[in-house]
Scaffold this motif. Structure first.
Motif, PDB file in Angstrom:
ATOM      1  N   LEU A 149      34.436  49.028  12.764  1.00  0.00           N
ATOM      2  CA  LEU A 149      33.521  47.962  12.311  1.00  0.00           C
ATOM      3  C   LEU A 149      34.099  46.584  12.604  1.00  0.00           C
ATOM      4  O   LEU A 149      33.362  45.628  12.861  1.00  0.00           O
ATOM      5  CB  LEU A 149      33.230  48.122  10.809  1.00  0.00           C
ATOM      6  N   MET A 151      35.635  45.765  15.241  1.00  0.00           N
ATOM      7  CA  MET A 151      35.280  45.447  16.629  1.00  0.00           C
ATOM      8  C   MET A 151      33.854  44.898  16.692  1.00  0.00           C
ATOM      9  O   MET A 151      33.566  43.957  17.431  1.00  0.00           O
ATOM     10  CB  MET A 151      35.416  46.691  17.518  1.00  0.00           C
ATOM     11  N   HIS A 152      32.961  45.511  15.906  1.00  0.00           N
ATOM     12  CA  HIS A 152      31.589  44.987  15.839  1.00  0.00           C
ATOM     13  C   HIS A 152      31.586  43.562  15.283  1.00  0.00           C
ATOM     14  O   HIS A 152      30.862  42.695  15.772  1.00  0.00           O
ATOM     15  CB  HIS A 152      30.718  45.899  14.960  1.00  0.00           C
ATOM     16  N   ILE A 155      32.390  40.941  17.995  1.00  0.00           N
ATOM     17  CA  ILE A 155      31.288  40.530  18.886  1.00  0.00           C
ATOM     18  C   ILE A 155      30.242  39.750  18.083  1.00  0.00           C
ATOM     19  O   ILE A 155      29.664  38.774  18.570  1.00  0.00           O
ATOM     20  CB  ILE A 155      30.645  41.770  19.549  1.00  0.00           C
ATOM     21  N   GLY A 156      30.034  40.176  16.839  1.00  0.00           N
ATOM     22  CA  GLY A 156      29.057  39.479  16.004  1.00  0.00           C
ATOM     23  C   GLY A 156      29.429  38.023  15.788  1.00  0.00           C
ATOM     24  O   GLY A 156      28.580  37.135  15.844  1.00  0.00           O
ATOM     25  N   LEU A 157      30.709  37.776  15.565  1.00  0.00           N
ATOM     26  CA  LEU A 157      31.149  36.404  15.288  1.00  0.00           C
ATOM     27  C   LEU A 157      31.485  35.635  16.557  1.00  0.00           C
ATOM     28  O   LEU A 157      31.395  34.409  16.578  1.00  0.00           O
ATOM     29  CB  LEU A 157      32.374  36.420  14.362  1.00  0.00           C
ATOM     30  N   PHE A 173      34.058  46.128  24.922  1.00  0.00           N
ATOM     31  CA  PHE A 173      33.528  46.667  23.669  1.00  0.00           C
ATOM     32  C   PHE A 173      33.681  48.187  23.556  1.00  0.00           C
ATOM     33  O   PHE A 173      34.217  48.677  22.545  1.00  0.00           O
ATOM     34  CB  PHE A 173      32.077  46.209  23.449  1.00  0.00           C
TER      35      PHE A 173
ATOM     36  N   ILE B   4      32.681  29.786  19.797  1.00  0.00           N
ATOM     37  CA  ILE B   4      31.887  29.595  18.588  1.00  0.00           C
ATOM     38  C   ILE B   4      32.389  28.446  17.695  1.00  0.00           C
ATOM     39  O   ILE B   4      31.620  27.584  17.326  1.00  0.00           O
ATOM     40  CB  ILE B   4      31.776  30.929  17.805  1.00  0.00           C
ATOM     41  N   VAL B 138      22.843  41.663  18.193  1.00  0.00           N
ATOM     42  CA  VAL B 138      23.755  42.152  17.154  1.00  0.00           C
ATOM     43  C   VAL B 138      22.982  42.173  15.837  1.00  0.00           C
ATOM     44  O   VAL B 138      22.386  41.170  15.450  1.00  0.00           O
ATOM     45  CB  VAL B 138      24.992  41.231  16.991  1.00  0.00           C
ATOM     46  N   ARG B 139      22.960  43.343  15.190  1.00  0.00           N
ATOM     47  CA  ARG B 139      22.297  43.416  13.877  1.00  0.00           C
ATOM     48  C   ARG B 139      23.278  42.960  12.812  1.00  0.00           C
ATOM     49  O   ARG B 139      24.425  43.403  12.768  1.00  0.00           O
ATOM     50  CB  ARG B 139      21.825  44.837  13.595  1.00  0.00           C
ATOM     51  N   ARG B 144      27.841  44.352   7.183  1.00  0.00           N
ATOM     52  CA  ARG B 144      28.469  44.737   8.457  1.00  0.00           C
ATOM     53  C   ARG B 144      27.647  44.230   9.642  1.00  0.00           C
ATOM     54  O   ARG B 144      26.449  44.014   9.535  1.00  0.00           O
ATOM     55  CB  ARG B 144      28.609  46.250   8.537  1.00  0.00           C
ATOM     56  N   PHE B 145      28.350  44.063  10.751  1.00  0.00           N
ATOM     57  CA  PHE B 145      27.680  43.785  12.022  1.00  0.00           C
ATOM     58  C   PHE B 145      27.515  45.096  12.768  1.00  0.00           C
ATOM     59  O   PHE B 145      28.367  45.984  12.671  1.00  0.00           O
ATOM     60  CB  PHE B 145      28.534  42.851  12.886  1.00  0.00           C
ATOM     61  N   GLU B 146      26.426  45.178  13.531  1.00  0.00           N
ATOM     62  CA  GLU B 146      26.254  46.335  14.407  1.00  0.00           C
ATOM     63  C   GLU B 146      25.876  45.808  15.794  1.00  0.00           C
ATOM     64  O   GLU B 146      24.821  45.197  15.979  1.00  0.00           O
ATOM     65  CB  GLU B 146      25.150  47.250  13.864  1.00  0.00           C
ATOM     66  N   VAL B 147      26.760  46.039  16.745  1.00  0.00           N
ATOM     67  CA  VAL B 147      26.515  45.575  18.105  1.00  0.00           C
ATOM     68  C   VAL B 147      25.525  46.533  18.761  1.00  0.00           C
ATOM     69  O   VAL B 147      25.748  47.747  18.779  1.00  0.00           O
ATOM     70  CB  VAL B 147      27.835  45.518  18.906  1.00  0.00           C
ATOM     71  N   ARG B 173      26.777  45.602  29.705  1.00  0.00           N
ATOM     72  CA  ARG B 173      27.291  44.479  28.928  1.00  0.00           C
ATOM     73  C   ARG B 173      27.848  43.416  29.866  1.00  0.00           C
ATOM     74  O   ARG B 173      28.018  43.629  31.044  1.00  0.00           O
ATOM     75  CB  ARG B 173      28.398  44.948  27.983  1.00  0.00           C
TER      76      ARG B 173
END
Lengths: 530, 376
Positions: A149, A151-152, A155-157, A173, B4, B138-139, B144-147, B173
């Motif tokens: 998570l 790692m997700h 990419i999310g941030l 990824f 960012i 990305v959700r 949590r984030f979900e790529v 990607r």
């Protein structure tokens, strides 16, 4: 800077709040951590059979948890009061922390002693330590799902992460999730024997009287006494008295919190200067070691050690810690309950006791004999290898050997300058008479003259040494102002590559040592841990 | 390291600049341009699309972009009447009529708990009817984030404001710049250069780069570009860097460094990929001379001209600061070097000597610099 300020002011606020809380009703002190977690986190996290999603799968240092909660506040809109945050960090670090053995080798990051070149496993070097310090992830423990998570989250941030040079040359990824995360879960596992053992181990309160010794940039080496009075909930009120090597006195007060049973975090004011202490206590609560740094510039600091005073006398240090053969010099033996005859080891004659108290004995001594590290004894108290006896300084090491400074300012509206505090370490050649070999004898810190020079041909051509900043007689390098400099080609800022040169004069000989210093642009992202 | 935090800091700066620029933006749209108008297009913070008359090198008009800045990637239609800009933190697309600054198209790619970022991937079909983006979703769940897998999104430009994708297809990607061919494909610039059929979603390899099979004597190339050019020759160029080794041991001391490129003819979809000149300095963008397609210009800290048939660098001049992108006038007599700051530096394409400057009211940052004119 903004974030740095937030974090440091948060700590300060927390510590001030602590002062107010001391003596407050018991119920405030006994706030249940689990209830606090539920109250602050369940608006987003879910409770599954008494455990809270995401939180259960992770263990971190106090600073690690601090970063997590700060991120929840800044990126995810969590509303957490300063007092709740302080208590949450304490609760999480106590119940989901790292055992002393798990932080060993990585403590420099907690101490903000970051001017060093890390050796990182190739698998993590390119994937993780390309942006972070290696210690940043090595000071975390997660389940495999949590590493995935993470790692997700990356990419999310940071959506452009996969596009960076040294990330786009691989399928970042999928590699991160399918290969790196499982490896991290093995190497930095959530379930570890060391943590179970540490959780089961009895805790020792750290109140009492401590003999301390250390170094403060711009002030020098010091020794003193720190009295810690228990204030409840692993918090201590501190009173410090001592003196610098030049005889100047120091005095201050402060507070400290102990996390996870051994992580000492102090906030002290010494003669009007705000300092932070980061130390680890040993399992028996008899010794602490770490670093003390300025509150407003955490890169500027020095070692700090503490020995708990008991009934038995003890020798802690000798200042200075080296004596040249054939030289007669005044040495101060520092300790506790010092009484009886002074011995500085084989080949060193104590000519005269200049002054003495139970805390320190000043002697005049003369070294003969061989190169070596001598034990020092006062009466029945003995310190091992505290005094280096030598004939010749064969080489000088600059500490830190590799460093990054950052331009800043001018003024407070800009990012703060990040300087470097230098010291020179002397080495004798050892038995083989050759400098730079395994048997070299460390003589400790020596006084030095300081200068900078261009690091290479390119830097020479660009006159880097004329722009990057200056180094004072105290070994403190202060970088130049940030922003474009019209005096340089392409209005390049005051960045560059220089060598920091320490020149040590000893017995008529001059020995130079060099360290590499990169003066870089400001780091606009300030984190609790880099 | 990541973009960012920079964006966050610059957003704040942009907001202040926006207040200062409010009066400047009020310039009414002018209808003065004629059919032979030749425009240079770029975007500055906080959110202005500038339409620069290349006959006078002055800003003809500035169109206000809704939302926040980011990234300023832009694509003109082939008829030179419209341009589409990636804005609002790399998430939204806005289309303008260049003669009037009228907002004729918009698409908010993020929806609900799914944030969609596009990393420069913006293209318009040859007939101007469809817009393509590569979406990186990305959700953002509660805790949590979900790529999610990236996709090519197809928009019907005629849908106008608040358009939604009419089709979408999975893609790989890390895709940056894209371009549409006359044959109904979109060229995808990733680790390899690929083409996707915008009807069926079928993907073919155009130039194998990261996955090329040239043996151990060639270093796997680093293919990457942020900025689009190629309007003059209707082509798509993906530059790469590689190294040739003396033997199979890949000893870096023996490495001979080369620039290379995959060059796609957007009329035919055919490509060639090869080394073009030795790597001696960093180049961020390349543009080809329409008078001689073997002559290329490159920009970053330097402006340079290269002959790729002879595989050599012909001329290099220092620039006053770093620039990201460059363009040529329609007759290729002048080079316009832009991006990464608030000035466009104009150079004689023969001597590379600096002959002018266009001062913009804000920072171009990552924005593209494109050219647009009415084509027959």
């Amino acid at each position: 800077m903004e974030k740095e300020r937030n974090i440091t002011s948060m700590i300060a606020a927390g510590l001030l709040a602590l002062a107010a809380v001391v003596g407050a009703p018991e119920r405030a002190l006994a706030a249940d951590g689990a209830a606090l977690l539920a109250a602050n986190c369940l608006s987003c996290h879910s409770a599954q059979g008494g455990s809270i999603s995401r939180v259960e799968g992770q263990r971190k240092t106090p600073e690690g948890w601090q970063m997590t909660i700060t991120r929840m506040q800044e990126q995810h809109g969590a509303k957490v009061s300063a007092e709740d945050k302080r208590r949450l960090i304490k609760y999480l670090a106590d119940t989901r922390g790292l055992a002393p053995a798990e932080t060993a080798g990585w403590r420099y990051l907690l101490e903000h002693d970051n001017n060093r070149v890390e050796t990182i496993d190739g698998r993590y070097r390119d994937m993780c330590a390309r942006c972070h310090s290696g210690a940043r992830f090595a000071l975390q423990r997660r389940s495999e799902d949590e590493w995935k998570l993470l790692m997700h989250t990356h990419i999310g941030l940071n959506p452009t992460l996969e596009f960076h040079s040294l990330a786009r040359d691989r399928q970042w990824f999928p590699l991160a999730v399918n290969e790196v995360a499982p490896a991290l879960a093995r190497d930095f596992a959530l379930d570890a024997r060391a943590w179970k053992a540490w959780q089961a181990a009895p805790r020792t309160a750290l109140d009492g009287s401590w003999r301390i010794a250390g170094f403060l940039p711009g002030k020098g080496a010091f020794e003193g006494r720190m009295r810690a009075s228990a204030a409840g909930e692993d918090r201590y009120e501190l009173a410090i008295e001592g003196r610098y090597a030049d005889g100047a006195l120091l005095s201050g007060r402060g507070v400290a919190t102990v996390y996870t049973g051994y992580e000492w975090r102090g906030s002290v004011d010494i003669d009007g200067v705000a300092l932070r202490q980061v130390m680890a206590a040993d399992a028996r609560g008899e010794r602490m070691h770490g670093r003390q740094h300025f509150a407003d510039s955490r890169r500027m600091g020095g070692a700090l050690s503490a020995l708990r005073e008991g009934a038995a006398p003890m020798v802690m240090a000798v200042m200075p810690a080296q004596l040249r053969r054939g030289e007669t010099a005044e040495l101060t033996v520092v300790g506790s309950g010092l009484a009886g005859a002074v011995s500085l080891g084989k080949g060193v004659r104590v000519l005269e006791v200049v002054s003495r108290s139970p805390d320190r004995v000043v002697v005049r001594a003369r070294a003969e004999g061989r190169d070596g590290l001598n034990d020092v004894a006062v009466g029945s108290a003995r310190g091992k290898g505290l005094l280096a006896v030598y004939g010749r300084v064969a080489r000088v090491e600059v500490e830190p050997a590799n460093a990054i400074a950052r331009v800043g300012g001018p003024g407070d509206a800009q990012m703060q300058k990040v300087g470097v505090a230098y010291r020179a370490i002397g080495w004798a050649a050892g038995r083989d008479g050759k400098a730079g070999t395994a048997d070299d004898l460390r003589l400790g810190y020596l006084p030095a003259r300081w200068s900078i020079e261009a690091a290479d041909e390119e830097a020479e051509k660009a006159h880097d040494a004329d722009f990057v900043g200056h180094i004072g007689a105290d070994g403190v390098f202060v970088p130049g102002d940030a922003g474009p400099n019209p005096a340089r080609p392409k209005s390049l800022g005051n960045t560059g590559r220089v060598n920091v040169v320490a020149t040590v004069e000893a017995a008529g000989a001059t020995v130079e040592g060099r360290g590499k210093l990169d003066v870089a642009v400001p780091d606009f992202v300030q984190r609790a841990l880099d | 390291m990541s973009l960012i935090p920079d964006l966050r800091a610059l957003r704040a700066a942009g907001a202040i600049a926006a207040a200062a620029l409010a009066t400047a933006c009020a310039t009414p749209a002018q209808k003065s341009a004629t059919s032979d108008a030749e425009y240079l297009l770029t975007v500055t913070r906080p959110g202005l699309l500038h339409v620069i008359d290349m006959k006078t090198d002055r800003i003809a008009r500035s169109c206000e972009l809704p939302g926040k800045f980011g990234s300023g990637a832009l694509v003109p239609t082939r008829d030179g009447r419209h341009a589409f800009v990636l804005g609002n933190l790399w998430e939204d697309v806005y289309g303008f009529e260049l003669e009037t600054c009228k907002l004729v198209f918009s698409a908010r790619q993020s929806e609900g708990d799914v944030t969609v970022k596009t990393v420069q991937s913006l293209a318009v079909s040859a007939d101007g009817s469809e817009l393509y983006t590569v979406q990186n979703p990305v959700r953002r769940g509660a805790d949590r984030f979900e790529v999610l897998p990236p996709r090519l999104a197809v928009y019907r430009i005629a849908d106008g404001l608040d358009a939604k994708p009419v089709r979408s297809f999975p893609v790989k990607r890390r895709i940056t710049k894209i371009a549409a061919t006359a044959g109904g494909e979109v060229i995808l610039g990733g680790a390899d250069v690929e083409a996707i059929d915008v009807r069926s979603g079928a993907v073919r390899t155009v130039s194998a780069l990261a996955s090329w099979d040239r043996g151990p004597r060639w270093l796997t190339p680093d293919a990457f570009a942020m900025h689009s050019q190629g309007e003059h020759l209707n082509e798509y160029v993906m530059p790469y860097v590689t190294a040739k080794f003396a033997d199979d041991r890949q000893d870096m001391a023996s490495a001979e460094w080369w620039w290379g490129m995959s060059r796609v003819d957007l009329a035919t979809g055919k490509a060639e990929a090869r080394e073009i000149f030795p790597f001696e300095f960093v180049i961020f963008s390349l543009v080809a001379d329409p008078r001689d397609r073997n002559i290329l210009y490159g920009a970053f800290n330097t402006l340079s001209r290269h002959d790729i048939e002879k595989r050599e660098t012909l001329k290099v001049v220092e620039l006053d600061h770093t620039y990201y992108s460059l363009q040529l006038s329609r007759d290729a007599s002048r080079v316009y070097v832009g991006g990464a700051g608030s000035t466009i530096s104009i150079h004689d394409s023969g001597t590379l000597e600096k002959i002018g400057t266009i001062q913009l009211p804000g920072d171009m940052s990552t924005a593209d610099v494109r050219v647009a004119w009415r084509r027959p």
